[in-house]
Motif scaffolding. Structure first.
Motif, PDB file in Angstrom:
ATOM      1  N   GLU A  26     -20.403   3.676 -20.484  1.00 49.64           N
ATOM      2  CA  GLU A  26     -20.900   2.771 -19.441  1.00 49.64           C
ATOM      3  C   GLU A  26     -21.591   3.549 -18.323  1.00 49.64           C
ATOM      4  O   GLU A  26     -22.599   3.085 -17.772  1.00 49.64           O
ATOM      5  CB  GLU A  26     -19.747   1.926 -18.896  1.00 49.64           C
ATOM      6  CG  GLU A  26     -19.254   0.900 -19.908  1.00 49.64           C
ATOM      7  CD  GLU A  26     -18.037   0.111 -19.449  1.00 49.64           C
ATOM      8  OE1 GLU A  26     -17.676  -0.867 -20.129  1.00 49.64           O
ATOM      9  OE2 GLU A  26     -17.448   0.477 -18.413  1.00 49.64           O
TER      10      GLU A  26
ATOM     11  N   ALA B  78     -24.961   4.499 -19.622  1.00 47.51           N
ATOM     12  CA  ALA B  78     -25.857   3.344 -19.557  1.00 47.51           C
ATOM     13  C   ALA B  78     -26.474   3.228 -18.172  1.00 47.51           C
ATOM     14  O   ALA B  78     -27.677   2.981 -18.020  1.00 47.51           O
ATOM     15  CB  ALA B  78     -25.096   2.072 -19.912  1.00 47.51           C
TER      16      ALA B  78
ATOM     17  N   ARG C 223     -27.809  -6.888 -19.857  1.00 51.01           N
ATOM     18  CA  ARG C 223     -27.119  -8.156 -19.990  1.00 51.01           C
ATOM     19  C   ARG C 223     -26.849  -8.730 -18.600  1.00 51.01           C
ATOM     20  O   ARG C 223     -27.058  -8.057 -17.595  1.00 51.01           O
ATOM     21  CB  ARG C 223     -25.817  -7.963 -20.777  1.00 51.01           C
ATOM     22  CG  ARG C 223     -26.092  -7.512 -22.212  1.00 51.01           C
ATOM     23  CD  ARG C 223     -24.839  -7.407 -23.032  1.00 51.01           C
ATOM     24  NE  ARG C 223     -25.167  -7.074 -24.420  1.00 51.01           N
ATOM     25  CZ  ARG C 223     -24.436  -6.287 -25.189  1.00 51.01           C
ATOM     26  NH1 ARG C 223     -23.332  -5.737 -24.706  1.00 51.01           N
ATOM     27  NH2 ARG C 223     -24.791  -6.037 -26.432  1.00 51.01           N
TER      28      ARG C 223
ATOM     29  N   ARG D 260     -21.952  -7.173 -15.303  1.00 48.49           N
ATOM     30  CA  ARG D 260     -21.724  -5.749 -15.092  1.00 48.49           C
ATOM     31  C   ARG D 260     -20.637  -5.215 -16.018  1.00 48.49           C
ATOM     32  O   ARG D 260     -19.696  -5.929 -16.371  1.00 48.49           O
ATOM     33  CB  ARG D 260     -21.306  -5.480 -13.639  1.00 48.49           C
ATOM     34  CG  ARG D 260     -22.401  -5.589 -12.624  1.00 48.49           C
ATOM     35  CD  ARG D 260     -21.892  -5.298 -11.213  1.00 48.49           C
ATOM     36  NE  ARG D 260     -21.015  -6.356 -10.722  1.00 48.49           N
ATOM     37  CZ  ARG D 260     -20.357  -6.297  -9.568  1.00 48.49           C
ATOM     38  NH1 ARG D 260     -20.448  -5.220  -8.808  1.00 48.49           N
ATOM     39  NH2 ARG D 260     -19.606  -7.301  -9.176  1.00 48.49           N
ATOM     40  N   THR D 261     -20.770  -3.943 -16.389  1.00 43.38           N
ATOM     41  CA  THR D 261     -19.695  -3.269 -17.114  1.00 43.38           C
ATOM     42  C   THR D 261     -18.534  -3.015 -16.159  1.00 43.38           C
ATOM     43  O   THR D 261     -18.672  -3.072 -14.930  1.00 43.38           O
ATOM     44  CB  THR D 261     -20.164  -1.920 -17.676  1.00 43.38           C
ATOM     45  OG1 THR D 261     -20.567  -1.082 -16.579  1.00 43.38           O
ATOM     46  CG2 THR D 261     -21.335  -2.091 -18.637  1.00 43.38           C
TER      47      THR D 261
ATOM     48  N   HIS E  94     -26.203  -1.775 -20.287  1.00 46.91           N
ATOM     49  CA  HIS E  94     -25.146  -1.592 -21.280  1.00 46.91           C
ATOM     50  C   HIS E  94     -25.709  -0.728 -22.403  1.00 46.91           C
ATOM     51  O   HIS E  94     -26.924  -0.684 -22.615  1.00 46.91           O
ATOM     52  CB  HIS E  94     -24.708  -2.932 -21.868  1.00 46.91           C
ATOM     53  CG  HIS E  94     -24.051  -3.856 -20.903  1.00 46.91           C
ATOM     54  ND1 HIS E  94     -22.696  -4.088 -20.884  1.00 46.91           N
ATOM     55  CD2 HIS E  94     -24.575  -4.614 -19.901  1.00 46.91           C
ATOM     56  CE1 HIS E  94     -22.405  -4.953 -19.928  1.00 46.91           C
ATOM     57  NE2 HIS E  94     -23.522  -5.290 -19.316  1.00 46.91           N
TER      58      HIS E  94
ATOM     59  N   GLU F 190     -25.602  -0.370 -26.528  1.00 43.48           N
ATOM     60  CA  GLU F 190     -25.299  -1.163 -27.715  1.00 43.48           C
ATOM     61  C   GLU F 190     -25.501  -0.281 -28.945  1.00 43.48           C
ATOM     62  O   GLU F 190     -26.542   0.373 -29.078  1.00 43.48           O
ATOM     63  CB  GLU F 190     -26.241  -2.369 -27.757  1.00 43.48           C
ATOM     64  CG  GLU F 190     -26.020  -3.327 -28.893  1.00 43.48           C
ATOM     65  CD  GLU F 190     -26.959  -4.504 -28.783  1.00 43.48           C
ATOM     66  OE1 GLU F 190     -28.062  -4.467 -29.384  1.00 43.48           O
ATOM     67  OE2 GLU F 190     -26.608  -5.472 -28.068  1.00 43.48           O
TER      68      GLU F 190
END
Length: 291
Positions: A29, A32, A167, A170-171, A273, A275
């Motif tokens: 994270e 990212a 996205r 938030r992470t 994010h 993936e």
């Protein structure tokens, strides 16, 4: 500096995770967030990462009004992305038999116990890399260091088995980071980083907030008539997707009067994010795994 600091940044991230001080999830994270930071910064279109090694670091550091355009010591975190690219390339080219660990052992693991300074230059770096796996490392490093392209250098991320996506939430890492820094990072959407007080900490060059005339230091007092809060601006950004207003009442740091700023943004929330690429070998997880 791109080796001394950039690779140090890379190892700090990797070794902290290998040691169990960060979880693999948190580490991914964070990566990212780093990747997205350079993905949305336009400064790389005119200034190379190598050029940032000329930034003053002794008694010369000072806040920049437009860091996303001016760039500042990017050899640290963009350098980290470069060394991820090197590590994954070594692994791919050697059929995952060798890695940047081998480079570190050969390059740094010399003269054990000696306190004598050992200097090095680009040829030493290239020769050591070629001793790990044969490649045109001089050309590779030159392209990485002197690239002028839009977006972040993400080839290492791809070879590591992941891709950067955005996205609308938030992470956990970004939530924790924002809470600790007392901020709300909206740089990847509307183009603002805002302190919990409502003070604008950064405006991304060329973003919707930039086009609306916002600058760092401005105080956002209200959003669509409601007192500023994280909830208020978050709801407004979400509602703007369906045509709602994004009207901010702001006060400049040097002025007592307020003004209304209409931000033309309809893209909704965008938070970074990682993936996994379908069917890809997750080399990044292997890099971060404990030894």
């Amino acid at each position: 500096m791109w080796l001394y600091e950039g690779q140090t940044q890379y190892w700090g991230h990797v070794l902290t995770t290998r040691a169990g001080m960060w979880s693999t999830k948190a580490s991914l994270e964070l990566l990212a967030k780093i990747s997205a930071t350079y993905d949305v910064r336009p400064g790389g279109l005119w200034r190379t990462m190598a050029d940032t090694t000329e930034d003053p670091v002794i008694n010369g550091r000072a806040p920049l009004p437009w860091p996303s355009w001016q760039r500042n010591e990017d050899y640290y975190s963009e350098g980290q992305l470069m060394w991820l690219a090197v590590d994954t390339l070594i692994r791919e080219a050697s059929e995952d038999q060798r890695s940047l660990d081998d480079f570190a052992s050969a390059f740094f693991g010399i003269d054990e116990g000696s306190m004598v300074t050992r200097t090095y230059d680009l040829d030493d770096v290239v020769d050591t890399l070629n001793g790990v796996v044969e490649h045109d490392w001089a050309d590779f490093l030159d392209k990485q260091l002197h690239r002028r392209e839009e977006g972040a250098p993400l080839e290492g991320l791809g070879r590591g088995g992941y891709r950067l996506v955005y996205r609308d939430y938030r992470t956990d890492f970004c939530k924790s980071f924002d809470a600790q820094a007392a901020q709300l990072d909206l740089r990847f959407s509307v183009g603002l980083n805002i302190a919990t007080s409502g003070t604008v900490q950064e405006v991304m060059w060329g973003s919707p907030a930039f086009d609306a005339g916002l600058t760092s230091g401005a105080l956002i007092q209200s959003v669509n008539g409601l007192d500023y809060s994280e909830q208020a601006i978050g709801d407004a950004i979400q509602a703007a997707q369906n045509g709602g207003p994004l009207l901010l009442t702001v006060k400049a740091r040097s002025q007592s009067r307020t003004r209304e700023v209409n931000v033309d943004y309809r893209g909704g929330h965008r938070f970074p994010h990682l993936e996994p690429n379908p069917g890809a070998r997750l080399r990044l997880n292997e890099i971060l795994a404990s030894r």
